[in-house]
Design a protein around this motif. Structure first.
Motif, PDB file in Angstrom:
ATOM      1  N   UNK A 356       2.147   1.727  10.093  1.00 54.13           N
ATOM      2  CA  UNK A 356       3.173   0.877   9.459  1.00 54.13           C
ATOM      3  C   UNK A 356       4.133   1.729   8.636  1.00 54.13           C
ATOM      4  N   UNK A 357       3.565   2.710   7.924  1.00 55.03           N
ATOM      5  CA  UNK A 357       4.408   3.588   7.110  1.00 55.03           C
ATOM      6  C   UNK A 357       5.302   4.456   7.979  1.00 55.03           C
ATOM      7  N   UNK A 358       4.882   4.692   9.220  1.00 52.21           N
ATOM      8  CA  UNK A 358       5.701   5.482  10.145  1.00 52.21           C
ATOM      9  C   UNK A 358       6.546   4.585  11.050  1.00 52.21           C
ATOM     10  N   UNK A 359       6.546   3.284  10.730  1.00 56.50           N
ATOM     11  CA  UNK A 359       7.320   2.286  11.486  1.00 56.50           C
ATOM     12  C   UNK A 359       6.880   2.177  12.942  1.00 56.50           C
ATOM     13  N   UNK A 360       5.631   2.546  13.221  1.00 53.73           N
ATOM     14  CA  UNK A 360       5.098   2.354  14.579  1.00 53.73           C
ATOM     15  C   UNK A 360       4.438   0.979  14.582  1.00 53.73           C
ATOM     16  N   UNK A 361       5.275  -0.062  14.596  1.00 51.00           N
ATOM     17  CA  UNK A 361       4.776  -1.417  14.345  1.00 51.00           C
ATOM     18  C   UNK A 361       3.858  -1.960  15.440  1.00 51.00           C
ATOM     19  N   UNK A 362       4.236  -1.748  16.708  1.00 58.99           N
ATOM     20  CA  UNK A 362       3.427  -2.395  17.739  1.00 58.99           C
ATOM     21  C   UNK A 362       2.046  -1.752  17.854  1.00 58.99           C
ATOM     22  N   UNK A 363       1.942  -0.402  17.684  1.00 56.28           N
ATOM     23  CA  UNK A 363       0.587   0.171  17.748  1.00 56.28           C
ATOM     24  C   UNK A 363      -0.199  -0.205  16.495  1.00 56.28           C
ATOM     25  N   UNK A 427       8.713  -0.692   0.552  1.00 60.26           N
ATOM     26  CA  UNK A 427       7.799  -1.817   0.334  1.00 60.26           C
ATOM     27  C   UNK A 427       6.494  -1.593   1.103  1.00 60.26           C
ATOM     28  N   UNK A 428       6.642  -1.002   2.303  1.00 63.02           N
ATOM     29  CA  UNK A 428       5.451  -0.735   3.098  1.00 63.02           C
ATOM     30  C   UNK A 428       4.554   0.241   2.340  1.00 63.02           C
ATOM     31  N   UNK A 429       5.151   1.280   1.774  1.00 62.10           N
ATOM     32  CA  UNK A 429       4.358   2.236   0.992  1.00 62.10           C
ATOM     33  C   UNK A 429       3.612   1.525  -0.108  1.00 62.10           C
ATOM     34  N   UNK A 430       4.354   0.658  -0.765  1.00 64.62           N
ATOM     35  CA  UNK A 430       3.764  -0.016  -1.903  1.00 64.62           C
ATOM     36  C   UNK A 430       2.571  -0.857  -1.460  1.00 64.62           C
ATOM     37  N   UNK A 431       2.791  -1.629  -0.378  1.00 63.52           N
ATOM     38  CA  UNK A 431       1.723  -2.525   0.055  1.00 63.52           C
ATOM     39  C   UNK A 431       0.546  -1.713   0.551  1.00 63.52           C
ATOM     40  N   UNK A 432       0.836  -0.567   1.186  1.00 59.38           N
ATOM     41  CA  UNK A 432      -0.249   0.250   1.700  1.00 59.38           C
ATOM     42  C   UNK A 432      -1.105   0.751   0.549  1.00 59.38           C
ATOM     43  N   UNK A 433      -0.420   1.199  -0.499  1.00 62.80           N
ATOM     44  CA  UNK A 433      -1.197   1.714  -1.616  1.00 62.80           C
ATOM     45  C   UNK A 433      -1.978   0.613  -2.307  1.00 62.80           C
ATOM     46  N   UNK A 434      -1.384  -0.553  -2.333  1.00 63.84           N
ATOM     47  CA  UNK A 434      -2.078  -1.656  -2.975  1.00 63.84           C
ATOM     48  C   UNK A 434      -3.338  -1.979  -2.169  1.00 63.84           C
ATOM     49  N   UNK A 435      -3.169  -1.981  -0.840  1.00 62.84           N
ATOM     50  CA  UNK A 435      -4.290  -2.332   0.006  1.00 62.84           C
ATOM     51  C   UNK A 435      -5.386  -1.262  -0.051  1.00 62.84           C
ATOM     52  N   UNK A 436      -4.957  -0.011  -0.228  1.00 62.43           N
ATOM     53  CA  UNK A 436      -5.941   1.059  -0.286  1.00 62.43           C
ATOM     54  C   UNK A 436      -6.800   0.959  -1.541  1.00 62.43           C
ATOM     55  N   UNK A 437      -6.129   0.545  -2.644  1.00 54.80           N
ATOM     56  CA  UNK A 437      -6.813   0.641  -3.934  1.00 54.80           C
ATOM     57  C   UNK A 437      -7.887  -0.408  -4.095  1.00 54.80           C
TER      58      UNK A 437
END
Ligand SMILES: [Zn+2]
Ligand SMILES: [Zn+2]
Ligand SMILES: [Zn+2]
Ligand SMILES: [Zn+2]
Length: 437
Positions: A356-363, A427-437
């Motif tokens: 998602x962070x690399x914008x590879x949405x379909x994979x 926003x993707x970065x943010x959500x990713x970090x939130x999900x990781x934590x």
């Protein structure tokens, strides 16, 4: 420790067919303690992580425990109140986690824990005393006896003189608490010696009997540049390199075994000192680079090193490199854990977030859907990781995929820049970090 519950769960399994995802046993932890390296990152009672919508607050009395709510603080009191008083009077006293855990457990047993009955099914139940103690093995092991002795100074501070158990009773309790999980991604020799040292039995499970799997843990890349097969290398003093089973290649560099042994030893040393939450980026970058020409991606030391580097890279938000590393380790993680193991599901979740962070949405969407099946069956659909993190990412990935398809239909090309791409990327970065934590 061989938990009776596992044996009984197996008996249940033998009696009736169990569907994937069926719950066959649930068990509440008898006693808990947050690892001291994680204090302040997670709630001491519910283990919820600190994040924007869950701010942790210190215990007002000792300042050593952190809670996400008044309720958690209150519920934690039976476990925490006595150590809290000790910490208050001795601000510089820092007992080991093990001593702290044993003290909590001993207090719980004295506070009526001996009488707590846990139901296993309609007919059967167990108490703390039903757990196997391994008293004899502990008593006969110099290593365990001296370890228990090393805990005594902390225990004498944490427990009142009348609550410190007699040596025999202490060894019995100690033998019962050695419960932990064992990483499936390891060599047989490492797994068996760990199991023997910690759980006092010689393992003879399906994994331990699987010779082909064992050989794969110690492999190098084939000598032929056009072959990507894994070739077994026997690391022992009089061992050798097998011919490649795929292409028959037998030409390997002369110093291959020597170099392999050097790199394996180096990797093992770093793995012993590995901080799993926060590996050192430079250290692991160097280890992974040094293995490059020698280790096959399915070699277990290679997979562990790449995994450590992946964690370090994600921690530094190096999303582009992280994607390459996650792809590199995908087959090893799947191979060692198996395609339906929750650890593999968690790996897919991590891979999808990186995508998602690399914008590879379909994979990302594809991997999230695969992770959903595994995690729902393994953790249950009411696990926060499933109903919160995973669902949220699924919604995001499907929405982004839909937009991407629509855009390519409109403009007839891939990767058309969207005006607010930068913003959404953040926003993707943010959500990713939130999900990781
Ligand atoms: Zn909490
Ligand atoms: Zn406190
Ligand atoms: Zn085994
Ligand atoms: Zn080959």
């Amino acid at each position: 420790m061989r938990d009776l519950a596992c044996v009984r769960a197996k008996t249940l399994l033998a009696k009736k067919a169990v569907k994937r995802g069926d719950i066959i046993l649930t068990s509440k932890p008898f006693c808990t303690l947050l690892d001291s390296s994680l204090i302040g990152c997670y709630c001491e009672y519910c283990f919820g992580s600190a994040r924007k919508d869950r701010i942790l607050r210190r215990c007002r009395d000792c300042g050593r425990a952190w809670y996400c709510s008044d309720l958690c603080r209150e519920l934690s009191q039976p476990q925490h109140q006595r150590e809290c008083a000790v910490f208050r009077s001795l601000p510089h006293f820092t007992p080991s986690d093990y001593a702290r855990f044993l003290a909590r457990l001993i207090h719980k047993l004295r506070d009526g824990g001996e009488e707590i009955v846990e139901k296993i099914d309609e007919k059967r139940s167990r108490r703390f005393r039903d757990l196997e103690s391994h008293y004899r093995e502990v008593r006969e092991s110099e290593e365990h006896r001296s370890y228990v002795e090393s805990l005594l100074p902390d225990l004498r501070v944490l427990l009142s003189p009348d609550s410190l158990p007699q040596p025999r009773h202490l060894l019995t309790i100690y033998g019962k608490v050695r419960i932990s999980y064992l990483d499936a991604m390891d060599s047989r020799q490492h797994r068996q010696s760990y199991l023997y040292q910690h759980y006092f039995f010689s393992c003879d499970c399906r994994l331990c009997r699987d010779d082909a799997r064992e050989r794969l843990t110690s492999t190098v890349t084939c000598g032929s540049s056009v072959c990507d097969a894994a070739v077994y290398l026997d690391e022992t003093a009089d061992g050798g390199v097998d011919p490649c089973q795929a292409c028959g290649c037998t030409s390997f560099r002369d110093d291959l075994r020597q170099e392999y042994r050097r790199l394996a030893a180096l990797t093992r040393t770093h793995l012993m000192n590995l901080n799993e939450e926060n590996p050192e980026l430079e250290v692991w970058r160097e280890v992974v680079a040094s293995q490059e020409e020698v280790f096959h991606p399915l070699n277990v030391l290679r997979a562990k090193a790449v995994d450590a580097l992946l964690t370090a890279t994600v921690n530094c938000r190096g999303w582009h490199s992280a994607l390459a590393l996650a792809k590199l380790n995908h087959s090893a993680i799947r191979h060692y854990y198996g395609a339906s193991h929750p650890t593999y599901g968690l790996f897919l979740l991590k891979l999808a977030k990186i995508e998602l962070c690399n914008m590879a949405f379909s994979s990302a969407l594809q991997h999230l859907q695969e992770a959903e099946k595994i995690l729902e069956a393994g953790l249950g659909s009411n696990h926060p990781l499933v109903y919160n993190d995973l669902m949220w990412l699924l919604v995001q990935a499907s929405e982004e995929t839909r937009v991407q398809i629509q855009r390519s239909l409109m403009f007839g090309e891939r990767g058309v820049q969207h005006p607010d791409q930068e913003l959404r990327h953040d926003q993707t970065h943010h959500s990713t970090n939130r999900a990781r934590s």
